[in-house]
Every structure is written in structure tokens, then in C-alpha cells.
Design a protein around this motif. Structure first.
Motif, PDB file in Angstrom:
ATOM      1  N   GLU A 145       0.822  -1.204   0.000  1.00  0.00           N
ATOM      2  CA  GLU A 145       0.000   0.000   0.000  1.00  0.00           C
ATOM      3  C   GLU A 145       0.857   1.255   0.000  1.00  0.00           C
ATOM      4  O   GLU A 145       0.550   2.229  -0.698  1.00  0.00           O
ATOM      5  N   GLN A 191       0.883   4.004  -2.858  1.00  0.00           N
ATOM      6  CA  GLN A 191       0.599   5.394  -2.521  1.00  0.00           C
ATOM      7  C   GLN A 191       1.687   6.313  -3.061  1.00  0.00           C
ATOM      8  O   GLN A 191       1.401   7.388  -3.605  1.00  0.00           O
ATOM      9  N   SER A 219      -4.236   8.151   2.266  1.00  0.00           N
ATOM     10  CA  SER A 219      -4.013   6.857   1.627  1.00  0.00           C
ATOM     11  C   SER A 219      -5.251   6.445   0.847  1.00  0.00           C
ATOM     12  O   SER A 219      -6.368   6.530   1.360  1.00  0.00           O
ATOM     13  N   TYR A 220      -5.044   6.018  -0.412  1.00  0.00           N
ATOM     14  CA  TYR A 220      -6.190   5.620  -1.234  1.00  0.00           C
ATOM     15  C   TYR A 220      -6.941   4.435  -0.629  1.00  0.00           C
ATOM     16  O   TYR A 220      -8.095   4.181  -0.970  1.00  0.00           O
ATOM     17  N   ALA A 221      -6.300   3.702   0.283  1.00  0.00           N
ATOM     18  CA  ALA A 221      -6.922   2.534   0.895  1.00  0.00           C
ATOM     19  C   ALA A 221      -7.635   2.860   2.206  1.00  0.00           C
ATOM     20  O   ALA A 221      -8.221   1.981   2.831  1.00  0.00           O
ATOM     21  N   THR A 271     -12.029   7.228   1.197  1.00  0.00           N
ATOM     22  CA  THR A 271     -13.262   6.739   0.589  1.00  0.00           C
ATOM     23  C   THR A 271     -14.435   7.666   0.882  1.00  0.00           C
ATOM     24  O   THR A 271     -15.241   7.982   0.000  1.00  0.00           O
ATOM     25  N   LYS A 278      -9.627   5.547  -7.829  1.00  0.00           N
ATOM     26  CA  LYS A 278      -9.070   5.158  -6.527  1.00  0.00           C
ATOM     27  C   LYS A 278     -10.205   5.030  -5.538  1.00  0.00           C
ATOM     28  O   LYS A 278     -11.270   5.595  -5.702  1.00  0.00           O
TER      29      LYS A 278
END
Length: 259
Positions: free
Chosen positions: A7, A11, A179-181, A186, A258
Motif C-alpha cells: 500500500e 501510494q 491513503s487511497y486505501a 473513501t 481510486k
């Protein structure tokens, strides 16, 4: 490599290439007025561009030709060089087994969506990796050929003869360091999508009215498929970076790469 390390690597790659957060696409095209409207979004950057789904002359496999971006969603040079002339192209790694630098890359442009490319035969000058398409096997849907992308290519923007753009990429300042995760990313991304949908919800209707007034559909009819929505604007979140969000139907679309 462990999941957290993967990750962090992803990133870093996203940040280095300034990969977009959202994109607006429309089969009717994105006009200069549309771009100006998008540029009213606070704390965001807007970069319009072009793309077209074509087929390989020899086997009719689907390939997407992109215009080389100026700043956003940059490509990483794998081998050779980026194109510097209108008859040059850099191809995706998935096509390295079939082409070498110096080869001729011949395509056919389906005219069902109008033709917008100046060239149909390019000299391969390099191979590049997209910051938007990470999976070299499952790249997403195409509006030509077999319906599945087998690769992509990058050319100069001047290769496209179109009065309108096909895509507008948007990164947001408040998402840049998230972080896109992460859940925070989100949630913020979803907020931006809703705001963007509200902003462009009537743009296709205005574009249709303009085309009807002019008595022509203009130079660009094409775009893509899927992501269909009866409301005009649809959400398409294919789970970046696993695959690229397929470009869509007649209506406008907002896609997330993303999240």
C-alpha cells in the motif's frame, strides 16, 4: 512484500504520478464551457484530455489510444521514449511481446463513433506504464473490437481532431495526502462525487440542445460504454488500482480510479 508495504509503494506511485481522483466523461464530448464549469470547483485541478477505442489492423483486438497528459495521471517510461511527433506512439507493457521499438503500429478507427485520429499508422518509440491502469491482463471494457482492452497507447494531443474533449481528470487537494486505501479517503471521495454529479447533472441536456441547434452532432460522437445510468450521470467505481473504470454510454459519467 507485505500488504502495508504494498500500500505504501502504491501510494508513493500515485503521488509521484499525480493520479486523478475522479474523472468526468461523456459520449457527447466535454466542451470548453464544461471545462470552465469544472474549474469552479474549489481546491481541485482540472485537466481535459482525449482518448479513443480502436482496433488493431491485423487481429481487431481492442486498444485505447490516449492523449499524453500534461500534468495529471502521468505515465512511467518503461523503455524507449515518449512520442514527440504525430506519427509516433508509446505502447503499454502488455503489447511488448508483439511489438518492438521501430515497428509500425497500425490501427483501424471504427467510424460508428466518428473518426477523430489524424493517423492510423504509428512508429513505436517506447513502452509506458499508466498510473490509471495497473492490471495488464484485465484492463476494462472497450467500445470496439472484442469489447475487452488488450492494451493502450499514448500519442500527442494534436493527433486528435476534435472540437471537444473526451475526459476531464480531477485530483482534489484534500485527498492528496490521504491513503487511497483508507476509510477517510473513501468517505471524502464519495462527498466529492456527489458534489460533482450535482454540478454536471444537466450538461448533457445542454450539449444535446446545442447540437440540435447547430444541426450536427459535431466531430465527436464516441466515448465508451457501460457505467449506464438512467439519470444521465452515473457512478462507476471499478476498484482502482485493479482495473480501469470503463468509459461509458451516451450519458455523462463520473468515474473513480481510486478508493
Amino acid at each position: 512484500m507485505t500488504a502495508p508495504n504494498m500500500e505504501r509503494t502504491a501510494q508513493a506511485y500515485i503521488e509521484a504520478n499525480r493520479t486523478m481522483d475522479l474523472a468526468v466523461m461523456s459520449e457527447l464530448g466535454i466542451t470548453q464551457d464544461d471545462v470552465k464549469e469544472l474549474q469552479t470547483i474549489d481546491n481541485a485541478t482540472v485537466e481535459p484530455g482525449y482518448f479513443k477505442d480502436v482496433v488493431l489492423e491485423e487481429d481487431h483486438q481492442a486498444v485505447r489510444v490516449f492523449s499524453k497528459p500534461e500534468e495529471l495521471s502521468q505515465y512511467t517510461l518503461v523503455e524507449g521514449n515518449f512520442p514527440t511527433a504525430e506519427n509516433q506512439i508509446a505502447l503499454s507493457p502488455s503489447l511488448q511481446a508483439s511489438y518492438q521499438i521501430g515497428d509500425t503500429f497500425s490501427i483501424k478507427e471504427p467510424d460508428k463513433n466518428a473518426t477523430v485520429l489524424k493517423e492510423t499508422a504509428f512508429t513505436v518509440v517506447g513502452f509506458v506504464a499508466s498510473s490509471e491502469i495497473w492490471d495488464n491482463v484485465t484492463m476494462g471494457m472497450a467500445s470496439s473490437g472484442t469489447g475487452q482492452l488488450t492494451g493502450y497507447g499514448v500519442v500527442l494531443p494534436s493527433v486528435f481532431q476534435s472540437d471537444v474533449y473526451m475526459i476531464a481528470r480531477i485530483p482534489y487537494d484534500d485527498l492528496a495526502k490521504l491513503s487511497y486505501a483508507s476509510q477517510a479517503y473513501t468517505e471524502k471521495l464519495e462527498d466529492h462525487k456527489k458534489q460533482l454529479e450535482s454540478l454536471v447533472t444537466d450538461n448533457d441536456e445542454q450539449r444535446i440542445a446545442s447540437i440540435q441547434a447547430d444541426g450536427t452532432r459535431g466531430n465527436f460522437k464516441g466515448g465508451a460504454r457501460n457505467c449506464q445510468s438512467p439519470t444521465g450521470i452515473s457512478r462507476c467505481q471499478e476498484g482502482y488500482p485493479r482495473r480501469q473504470c470503463p468509459a461509458g454510454n451516451r450519458s455523462g459519467k463520473i468515474c473513480a480510479w481510486k478508493g
